[in-house]
Design an enzyme around this catalytic site. Structure first.
Site, PDB file in Angstrom:
ATOM      1  CB  CYS A  69     -12.968   3.020  20.121  1.00 44.48           C
ATOM      2  SG  CYS A  69     -13.627   3.504  21.572  1.00 44.48           S
ATOM      3  CG  HIS A  87      -1.783   4.867   3.464  1.00 47.68           C
ATOM      4  ND1 HIS A  87      -1.871   5.091   4.594  1.00 47.68           N
ATOM      5  CD2 HIS A  87      -2.509   3.625   2.797  1.00 47.68           C
ATOM      6  CE1 HIS A  87      -2.630   4.008   4.985  1.00 47.68           C
ATOM      7  NE2 HIS A  87      -3.213   3.360   4.299  1.00 47.68           N
ATOM      8  CB  SER A 120      -0.691  -0.126   1.345  1.00 42.59           C
ATOM      9  OG  SER A 120      -1.698   1.213   1.273  1.00 42.59           O
TER      10      SER A 120
HETATM   11  C1  LIG Z   1      -2.643  -0.622   6.490  1.00 43.03           C
HETATM   12  C2  LIG Z   1      -2.703  -1.975   6.261  1.00 43.03           C
HETATM   13  C3  LIG Z   1      -3.633  -2.638   5.372  1.00 43.03           C
HETATM   14  C4  LIG Z   1      -4.203  -1.789   4.571  1.00 43.03           C
HETATM   15  O1  LIG Z   1      -3.851  -0.898   3.667  1.00 43.03           O
HETATM   16  P1  LIG Z   1      -4.787   0.101   3.005  1.00 43.03           P
HETATM   17  O2  LIG Z   1      -4.032   0.910   2.074  1.00 43.03           O
HETATM   18  O3  LIG Z   1      -5.179   1.193   4.193  1.00 43.03           O
HETATM   19  O4  LIG Z   1      -6.203  -0.523   2.744  1.00 43.03           O
HETATM   20  C5  LIG Z   1      -3.512  -4.214   5.383  1.00 43.03           C
HETATM   21  N1  LIG Z   1      -2.621  -4.849   5.983  1.00 43.03           N
HETATM   22  C6  LIG Z   1      -1.660  -4.178   6.772  1.00 43.03           C
HETATM   23  C7  LIG Z   1      -0.843  -5.233   7.374  1.00 43.03           C
HETATM   24  C8  LIG Z   1      -1.615  -2.949   7.008  1.00 43.03           C
HETATM   25  O5  LIG Z   1      -0.962  -2.320   7.989  1.00 43.03           O
END
Ligand SMILES: *Cc1c(COP(=O)(O)O)cnc(C)c1O
Length: 386
Positions: free
Chosen positions: A326, A202, A200
């Site tokens: 939460c 971000h 991902s």
């Molecule tokens: C953040 C995360 C996701 C989801 O990614 P998004 O781009 O937010 O949908 C999946 N798996 C792990 C381990 C993550 O840390």
């Protein structure tokens, strides 16, 4: 350090790297062509997407044609898991772990309702899976194994090569959620026995709204989105060119910084851990001390509430996460800490500090000074007795 924000929540999301912003900006301004159009102007967008595909592939040791751009890590996970299951409708068993991200766990629960049987592998008190339990869980009906490369809460690194080898031996497809590992750990898909791998943008200093899925050449695949011929028919929808360019740039940047993540960031994390455990009584570090991401520290303080720690940290400008969700108003310890059997009196007071290459020693010093004060303040109003 008043007025300044200290950002220690990089496992939740990261800031966009300046170089990444520079790379994507032209595609938010003048270079708005649709990569599918025929004129030269659109060709610039098309070439930019191709370049980004190469940059993602290079970070992973994959081939460019094995990379599909998606909208996020969750979409990549879902696409991979649903692909493998739909490709073998005769097989109805899915194996994963109890410590996965909701992107996989919630899909598992949905699949159970749809008639799949799902095995959730347990973990020990350090969050480690047991290879014998995995091997014992695999059967003739198993369509897919999905395991994370590294855990978002504890930073634990899972034995991808070993699990992949067991799956390969039995001809079972293997998906890896590498959202937390990408850019932090060296990943070489040329040698790893992995069929699908999700990442991902971000989580590695690209913007939100873009992800990628690696699909090994020859692995079963069913598109999640059908429509136009984008991504060679594997993911329809006009390419998010600026985001894709950003993800490519972030991957190239991550490759250049990976040794730094592993030394400078680790040194900062280790320093923070050492100082907190030395100055705060009754705390434990959660996770596998020997196999952990270099940037993550998950620590529990007895008899305090994680949410209260977060509030007081926030008053000092420090951003972090707690180990509780939460959900429905009740403060349940996270599924990861529960799976590890962290005692409730500790699990409720869990804190995750996750660093990045943009953090400094000054910030670590600041948190190492503030946090012990916050914990003793909270313990004054809790049932804590030292
Ligand atoms: C953040 C995360 C996701 C989801 O990614 P998004 O781009 O937010 O949908 C999946 N798996 C792990 C381990 C993550 O840390």
């Amino acid at each position: 350090m008043s007025g300044k924000m200290v950002y220690f929540d990089n496992n939740a999301t990261t800031g966009v790297a300046p170089e990444v912003l520079d790379a994507m900006l032209p595609f938010l301004k003048d270079q708005f062509g649709n990569p599918s159009s025929m004129y030269a102007f659109a060709g610039i967008s098309q070439k930019a997407v191709q370049k980004a595909r190469g940059q993602v592939a290079d970070l992973l040791g994959a081939r460019a044609e094995e990379i599909i751009f998606t909208s996020c890590g969750t979409e990549s996970d879902s696409t991979a898991i649903m692909s493998a299951l739909r490709a073998r409708p005769d097989k109805k068993h899915f194996v994963t772990t109890r410590v996965e991200h909701p992107a996989v766990l919630t899909l598992g629960q949905y699949l159970e309702k749809e008639g799949c049987s799902v095995t959730y592998l347990g973990v020990d008190d350090k969050g480690r899976i047991n290879m014998d339990e995995l091997t014992g869980a695999l059967g003739r009906d198993t369509a897919l194994v999905s395991m994370m490369f590294a855990n978002n809460e504890t930073g634990n690194i899972y034995p991808v090569a070993e699990v992949g080898a067991v799956c390969r031996e039995r001809g079972i497809p293997f998906h890896v959620d590498a959202v937390q590992a990408t850019g932090k750990l060296k990943i070489d898909l040329a040698s790893l026995p992995v069929d699908y791998l999700a990442l991902s943008g971000h989580k590695l200093h690209a913007p939100k709204g873009v992800g990628a899925l690696y699909v090994r050449r020859g692995a079963p695949f069913r598109p999640f989105l059908r429509g136009g011929h984008q991504e060679r028919g594997r993911r329809a929808g006009t390419e998010a060119v600026p985001n894709i360019v950003a993800l490519g740039a972030a991957c190239e940047l991550a490759a250049a910084h990976i040794d730094e993540e592993n030394s400078r960031v680790r040194a900062l994390r280790d320093d923070l851990q050492k100082r907190l455990t030395a100055s705060i009584p009754d705390c434990i570090v959660n996770g596998d001390p020997d196999m952990r991401l270099p940037n993550t520290l998950n620590i529990s303080f007895k008899y305090v509430e994680g949410e209260a720690i977060l509030l007081l940290l926030d008053q000092h400008g420090i951003c972090a996460s707690s180990g509780s969700a939460c959900t429905s108003g009740s403060l349940e310890p996270s599924h990861v800490l529960r799976a590890m059997g962290v005692p409730f009196t500790f699990a409720h007071g869990s804190l995750r500090l996750s660093l990045s290459r943009y953090n400094t020693q000054d910030e670590v010093d600041y948190a190492a000074e503030k946090l012990p004060q916050i914990i003793s303040r909270l313990r004054e109003i809790s049932p804590y007795k030292s």
